[in-house]
Scaffold this active site. Structure first.
Site, mmCIF file in Angstrom:
data_model
loop_
_atom_site.group_PDB
_atom_site.id
_atom_site.type_symbol
_atom_site.label_atom_id
_atom_site.label_comp_id
_atom_site.label_asym_id
_atom_site.label_seq_id
_atom_site.Cartn_x
_atom_site.Cartn_y
_atom_site.Cartn_z
ATOM 1 N N ARG A 9 80.701 6.933 34.609
ATOM 2 C CA ARG A 9 79.848 7.979 34.029
ATOM 3 C C ARG A 9 80.680 9.212 33.700
ATOM 4 N NH1 ARG A 9 74.445 9.281 37.269
ATOM 5 N NH2 ARG A 9 74.521 10.841 35.626
ATOM 6 N N ARG A 49 70.283 13.044 34.220
ATOM 7 C CA ARG A 49 69.450 14.238 34.407
ATOM 8 C C ARG A 49 69.694 15.229 33.288
ATOM 9 N NH1 ARG A 49 67.674 16.704 38.621
ATOM 10 N NH2 ARG A 49 68.641 18.693 38.183
ATOM 11 N N ASP A 78 81.399 19.183 43.571
ATOM 12 C CA ASP A 78 81.819 17.933 42.926
ATOM 13 C C ASP A 78 83.201 17.487 43.368
ATOM 14 O OD1 ASP A 78 80.228 18.550 39.709
ATOM 15 O OD2 ASP A 78 79.468 17.909 41.649
ATOM 16 N N CYS A 88 68.181 11.992 42.858
ATOM 17 C CA CYS A 88 69.292 11.078 42.586
ATOM 18 C C CYS A 88 70.051 10.878 43.889
ATOM 19 C CB CYS A 88 70.159 11.602 41.467
ATOM 20 S SG CYS A 88 71.249 12.880 42.021
ATOM 21 N N ARG A 90 67.039 17.352 43.779
ATOM 22 C CA ARG A 90 67.359 17.924 42.451
ATOM 23 C C ARG A 90 66.091 18.436 41.723
ATOM 24 N NH1 ARG A 90 72.342 15.362 40.867
ATOM 25 N NH2 ARG A 90 72.719 17.144 39.536
ATOM 26 N N ILE A 144 75.481 22.938 48.942
ATOM 27 C CA ILE A 144 74.729 22.880 47.677
ATOM 28 C C ILE A 144 73.692 21.766 47.682
ATOM 29 C CG2 ILE A 144 74.930 22.650 45.160
ATOM 30 C CD1 ILE A 144 76.451 25.085 46.048
ATOM 31 N N LYS A 199 83.040 16.830 31.132
ATOM 32 C CA LYS A 199 81.760 16.116 30.935
ATOM 33 C C LYS A 199 80.577 17.083 31.017
ATOM 34 C CE LYS A 199 79.749 13.993 34.563
ATOM 35 N NZ LYS A 199 78.354 14.330 34.859
ATOM 36 N N ASN A 200 80.589 17.949 32.044
ATOM 37 C CA ASN A 200 79.404 18.779 32.281
ATOM 38 C C ASN A 200 79.262 19.930 31.293
ATOM 39 O OD1 ASN A 200 78.723 17.051 34.272
ATOM 40 N ND2 ASN A 200 79.459 18.337 35.945
ATOM 41 N N ASP A 219 62.461 23.483 39.378
ATOM 42 C CA ASP A 219 61.553 24.642 39.395
ATOM 43 C C ASP A 219 62.161 25.879 38.740
ATOM 44 O OD1 ASP A 219 63.244 24.296 41.762
ATOM 45 O OD2 ASP A 219 62.444 26.241 42.369
HETATM 46 C C1 EPZ Z 1 75.310 20.428 37.768
HETATM 47 O O1 EPZ Z 1 74.137 19.835 38.265
HETATM 48 C C2 EPZ Z 1 76.300 19.291 37.595
HETATM 49 N N1 EPZ Z 1 75.765 18.329 36.640
HETATM 50 C C3 EPZ Z 1 76.563 18.620 38.932
HETATM 51 O O2 EPZ Z 1 77.606 17.673 38.727
HETATM 52 C C4 EPZ Z 1 77.073 19.664 39.921
HETATM 53 O O3 EPZ Z 1 77.211 19.054 41.192
HETATM 54 C C5 EPZ Z 1 76.086 20.827 40.014
HETATM 55 O O4 EPZ Z 1 75.851 21.378 38.702
HETATM 56 C C6 EPZ Z 1 76.589 21.955 40.905
HETATM 57 O O5 EPZ Z 1 77.811 22.423 40.394
HETATM 58 C C7 EPZ Z 1 75.864 18.599 35.321
HETATM 59 O O6 EPZ Z 1 76.357 19.648 34.932
HETATM 60 C C8 EPZ Z 1 75.357 17.544 34.382
HETATM 61 P P1 EPZ Z 1 72.422 22.950 40.030
HETATM 62 P P2 EPZ Z 1 72.786 20.727 38.303
HETATM 63 O O7 EPZ Z 1 71.189 23.200 39.239
HETATM 64 O O8 EPZ Z 1 72.791 21.685 37.170
HETATM 65 C C9 EPZ Z 1 69.081 23.469 43.338
HETATM 66 C C10 EPZ Z 1 78.637 15.608 38.581
HETATM 67 O O9 EPZ Z 1 79.222 15.087 39.537
HETATM 68 N N2 EPZ Z 1 68.132 23.635 42.224
HETATM 69 O O10 EPZ Z 1 73.546 23.910 39.954
HETATM 70 O O11 EPZ Z 1 71.624 19.811 38.445
HETATM 71 C C11 EPZ Z 1 69.653 22.052 43.422
HETATM 72 O O12 EPZ Z 1 68.769 21.212 44.145
HETATM 73 C C12 EPZ Z 1 77.301 16.284 38.825
HETATM 74 O O13 EPZ Z 1 79.095 15.708 37.445
HETATM 75 C C13 EPZ Z 1 66.832 24.024 42.507
HETATM 76 O O14 EPZ Z 1 66.463 24.210 43.664
HETATM 77 O O15 EPZ Z 1 72.987 21.505 39.680
HETATM 78 C C14 EPZ Z 1 70.943 22.288 44.163
HETATM 79 O O16 EPZ Z 1 70.681 22.379 45.553
HETATM 80 C C15 EPZ Z 1 76.709 15.896 40.173
HETATM 81 N N3 EPZ Z 1 65.957 24.186 41.469
HETATM 82 C C16 EPZ Z 1 71.400 23.670 43.657
HETATM 83 O O17 EPZ Z 1 70.236 24.280 43.100
HETATM 84 C C17 EPZ Z 1 66.326 23.998 40.165
HETATM 85 O O18 EPZ Z 1 65.483 24.191 39.259
HETATM 86 C C18 EPZ Z 1 72.472 23.604 42.580
HETATM 87 O O19 EPZ Z 1 72.011 22.722 41.563
HETATM 88 C C19 EPZ Z 1 67.660 23.599 39.896
HETATM 89 C C20 EPZ Z 1 68.546 23.423 40.938
#
Ligand code: EPZ
Length: 430
Positions: free
Chosen positions: A397, A93, A305, A117, A122, A327, A22-23, A125
């Protein structure tokens, strides 16, 4: 609203086929608009998030055909708007991947700001930092992210945190920027690599995906391609945990075992036997589960995940285990639901202290988010008696035909959408 109803206690045995990731699919579908030629993508999972992303793209004018539930044919020459409605980002998102794709191709885009969420605030920045580094103006007002650039110039971008979404979004925009972009401290998840491979199949010049330094040399344009999405490591891991907790013996097919190394390793620590084949993994539960310690980390560490699924398994393992969620700041909400099934788990900040119990008892619980919902299904499969799970739209989803695939390996589970249907199931299985 629909529910899953489960009669626990069966050991899962047999074979299950894993679908597309999916991702990876969400980012790849969005990236397909970066060319005016036709793109065919297959091995897509037929899940709600993918269907919402397709809807968001059709809404801005992208022409999409769906020859079968797992294939799309995309042509972006008919795009009429560069602004994605809030209704889509509210649902997923990942609509923000259209920012990187539209900015790269049209040097302009507008997407509603994603809210927080179920698992944390999330922020975005790091996406904004990347776009600004390449010369884009970014305006965050009225709940919208508007980006535009006279010219997108490659740059050296250091990611303060490892972010899957920001890495992919910046990589997409950089693909059509002028000059070279280097992303330091990049995410290394398999789906980041899959998006890079997809873009390269369209004529992009991306090197180093899967390492923490990705180098992108901008090109003038991209051409059409045909591409198949990688298998979903999270769906695969979810079935592996289901086999483990029920003391079963399941062959999880159409996977890339390397992507499952952290999960396999933890299941071995917890007392399971794992056999790896070229494109399959066999999980043999030996009836007794033992405690272990887990910390979620960016790939190749243990995936966040898979955290709820791991916690559910450790909840009935002998001894005291800990799970450290490094995370996301709010990914243990489901523990309250699990306690209603008899779990003995204390959450201190981002650490869960899990005292293994004999077994879970069936109860009526509610899925708080996608992966926690899947974890509650796993608990129900092992529980004594009947478990009813509400709010399964979260689970739909990211899991295609979840109850069908579980029935295929011996689970007693049905999807219902009324109290009468629930009562009929309970009568039948009692
Ligand atoms: C992706 O989310 C996945 N979603 C998530 O899966 C997954 O949990 C996550 O990566 C981590 O592997 C999709 O791919 C659609 P991140 P993403 O940016 O990209 C912080 C599922 O179950 N962060 O890697 O949003 C954030 O808050 C979903 O399928 C910032 O601070 O995750 C988090 O603490 C749930 N600033 C960490 O980084 C930013 O601009 C990792 O988030 C972006 C992220």
């Amino acid at each position: 609203m629909e529910q899953y109803v489960i009669k626990g206690g069966n050991s899962l045995t047999g074979e299950v086929e894993i679908g597309g990731a999916k991702n990876a699919a969400l980012a790849i579908i969005a990236a397909a608009i970066m060319t005016d030629e036709t793109v065919v993508i297959d091995n897509l999972p037929d899940v709600r998030d993918v269907n919402v992303m397709i809807g968001a793209m059709e809404d801005i004018g992208v022409h999409i055909e769906r020859p079968d539930p797992h294939t799309v044919k995309i042509n972006a020459t008919t795009i009429g708007r560069l602004s994605v409605d809030y209704e889509y980002i509210k649902k997923i998102r990942a609509s923000y991947y259209l920012l990187g794709a539209l900015l790269g191709k049209y040097k302009k885009a507008e997407v509603a700001l994603p809210g927080g969420c179920d698992i944390g605030s999330r922020p975005i920045d790091l996406h904004v930092k990347g776009f600004k580094s390449m010369g884009a103006d970014v305006d965050l007002s009225y709940g919208l992210i508007s980006v535009n650039a006279k010219r997108l110039i490659g740059n050296h971008i250091y990611m303060d945190k490892v972010s899957v979404g920001a890495t992919i979004n910046i990589m997409m925009a950089a693909t059509l920027a002028e000059g070279k972009t280097t992303i330091e401290n990049a995410a290394k998840e398999p789906h980041v690599v899959d998006v890079a491979n997809f873009l390269n199949s369209m004529g992009a010049n991306i090197r180093g995906a899967g390492t923490d330094v990705i180098r992108i040399h901008g090109v003038n344009k991209l051409h059409g391609t045909e591409y198949s999405v990688i298998p979903d490591q999270i769906e695969a891991g979810t079935f592996m945990f289901a086999a483990a907790i029920t003391g079963g013996d399941v062959l999880v097919k159409n996977v890339i075992p390397k992507h499952l190394e952290a999960t396999s390793s933890k299941l071995i620590d917890a007392g399971c036997q794992i056999v790896e084949y070229d494109d399959a993994v066999r999980v043999i539960g030996r009836g007794k589960l033992v405690n272990t310690q887990v910390t979620t980390l960016p790939y190749p560490g243990f995936p966040t995940d898979m955290q709820p699924q791991m916690t559910v398994v450790l909840g009935v393992a002998e001894g005291v285990s800990t799970v450290n969620e490094s995370i996301f700041e709010n990914r243990f909400k489901y523990v309250d639901e699990l306690a209603r099934m008899g779990a003995n788990i204390q959450v201190e900040g981002n650490i869960a202290i899990i005292r293994g119990v004999e077994g879970y008892e069936g109860a009526r619980v509610s899925a708080p988010d996608l992966r926690a919902g899947a974890a509650l299904v796993i608990a129900g499969l092992a529980a004594k008696g009947v478990t009813i799970i509400d709010d399964i739209h979260y689970i739909q989803r990211g899991y295609e035909r979840f109850e069908e695939k579980l029935r295929g390996i011996g689970a007693v589970i049905e999807k219902t959408d009324s109290e009468q249907q629930i009562d009929r199931f309970i009568e039948r299985v009692s």
